[in-house]
Design a protein around this motif. Structure first.
Motif, short mmCIF file in Angstrom:
data_model
loop_
_atom_site.label_atom_id
_atom_site.label_comp_id
_atom_site.label_asym_id
_atom_site.label_seq_id
_atom_site.Cartn_x
_atom_site.Cartn_y
_atom_site.Cartn_z
N VAL A 71 0.81 -1.22 0.00
CA VAL A 71 0.00 0.00 0.00
C VAL A 71 0.84 1.27 0.00
O VAL A 71 0.30 2.37 -0.08
CB VAL A 71 -1.00 0.02 1.17
CG1 VAL A 71 -2.01 -1.11 1.02
CG2 VAL A 71 -0.29 -0.07 2.52
N GLY A 72 2.15 1.15 0.08
CA GLY A 72 3.01 2.31 0.05
C GLY A 72 4.47 1.91 0.07
O GLY A 72 4.80 0.75 0.34
N PHE A 73 5.34 2.87 -0.23
CA PHE A 73 6.77 2.62 -0.12
C PHE A 73 7.49 3.95 0.11
O PHE A 73 6.96 5.02 -0.18
CB PHE A 73 7.34 1.90 -1.36
CG PHE A 73 7.62 2.78 -2.53
CD1 PHE A 73 8.89 3.30 -2.75
CD2 PHE A 73 6.63 3.10 -3.44
CE1 PHE A 73 9.16 4.13 -3.84
CE2 PHE A 73 6.88 3.92 -4.53
CZ PHE A 73 8.15 4.43 -4.73
N GLY A 74 8.68 3.84 0.65
CA GLY A 74 9.52 5.00 0.85
C GLY A 74 10.97 4.64 0.62
O GLY A 74 11.35 3.48 0.79
N ALA A 85 11.82 9.33 -1.79
CA ALA A 85 10.49 8.93 -2.26
C ALA A 85 9.64 8.53 -1.07
O ALA A 85 10.13 7.94 -0.10
CB ALA A 85 10.60 7.74 -3.22
N LEU A 86 8.34 8.86 -1.15
CA LEU A 86 7.35 8.42 -0.17
C LEU A 86 6.00 8.49 -0.87
O LEU A 86 5.49 9.58 -1.14
CB LEU A 86 7.36 9.30 1.08
CG LEU A 86 6.43 8.87 2.21
CD1 LEU A 86 6.84 7.50 2.77
CD2 LEU A 86 6.42 9.89 3.32
N ALA A 99 2.81 8.29 7.27
CA ALA A 99 3.43 8.66 8.55
C ALA A 99 4.26 7.52 9.11
O ALA A 99 5.36 7.75 9.64
CB ALA A 99 2.36 9.09 9.55
N THR A 100 3.77 6.30 8.99
CA THR A 100 4.51 5.14 9.49
C THR A 100 5.79 4.93 8.70
O THR A 100 6.86 4.70 9.28
CB THR A 100 3.62 3.89 9.44
OG1 THR A 100 2.46 4.12 10.24
CG2 THR A 100 4.35 2.66 9.95
N LEU A 101 5.69 5.02 7.38
CA LEU A 101 6.89 4.90 6.55
C LEU A 101 7.88 6.01 6.86
O LEU A 101 9.09 5.76 7.01
CB LEU A 101 6.51 4.95 5.06
CG LEU A 101 5.97 3.68 4.45
CD1 LEU A 101 5.27 3.97 3.13
CD2 LEU A 101 7.09 2.66 4.26
N LEU A 102 7.39 7.25 6.96
CA LEU A 102 8.26 8.38 7.23
C LEU A 102 9.02 8.20 8.54
O LEU A 102 10.24 8.41 8.61
CB LEU A 102 7.46 9.68 7.26
CG LEU A 102 8.24 10.96 7.49
CD1 LEU A 102 9.28 11.18 6.41
CD2 LEU A 102 7.28 12.15 7.58
N SER A 103 8.34 7.78 9.58
CA SER A 103 8.97 7.58 10.87
C SER A 103 10.08 6.52 10.80
O SER A 103 11.17 6.71 11.34
CB SER A 103 7.91 7.18 11.90
OG SER A 103 8.50 6.94 13.14
N ALA A 104 9.82 5.43 10.11
CA ALA A 104 10.81 4.36 9.98
C ALA A 104 12.01 4.82 9.16
O ALA A 104 13.16 4.50 9.50
CB ALA A 104 10.17 3.13 9.35
#
Length: 173
Positions: A71-74, A85-86, A99-104
């Protein structure tokens, strides 16, 4: 929906088409309010599956999955502190995936010792990054072709004070 059932994992070579699909869907659906149709078309046309996970450009790339669905990637270059990329599929936007991807990805940068994370935010994403502690530095352009340059915003976030290296009280240098 929220982040229940959301898992992050490192991207694999077999994810190239999935990353391309997520990126394409996100740009087509989420960027149309900020960019002209010809800008969105040019951006999407330039995206190719082989452009992701290039061995000549080692990066940390995380995939967000809900159930067995990506459902997403960064992507971040932790060595220089650059979020590259996000992207989140349109029906998951606003449900905590970004937000979860960004934090990680930020945690990866902080572990590398960088003092800042920088990024070029698309115009539709500027408020998302501001909500997560990023400051706008200046307007910028991202050249796609000689005729099409996307307006964006250069942003950065400083390493949180709680993560700063603490010097022992006895050291004053």
């Amino acid at each position: 929906m929220g982040t229940d059932g959301l898992l992050l994992r490192p991207a694999r070579e077999s994810d190239r088409r999935t990353l391309w699909r997520i990126h394409t869907q996100a740009v087509e659906a989420l960027c149309q309010s900020a960019y002209a149709p010809h800008e969105v078309r040019t951006w999407v046309r330039l995206l190719k599956p082989e452009g992701y996970l290039r061995p000549d450009r080692p990066r940390t790339v995380l995939v967000a999955e809900r159930g067995r669905r990506a459902v997403g990637f960064g992507q971040v270059d932790a060595g220089v502190g650059e979020l590259e990329a996000l992207y989140v599929i349109p029906d998951e936007a606003g449900h905590g995936v970004g937000a979860t991807l960004l934090s990680a990805l930020e945690a990866t940068v902080w572990r590398s010792g960088a003092a800042l994370v920088g990024l070029d935010a698309s115009l539709n994403a500027e408020h998302f990054y501001q909500r997560h502690g990023y400051a706008s530095v200046h307007a910028a352009l991202r050249p796609l072709t000689p005729e099409v340059q996307l307006a964006c915003v250069r942003m950065q976030k400083q390493r949180p004070a709680a993560l700063q290296e603490r010097r022992p009280a006895w050291r004053r240098d």
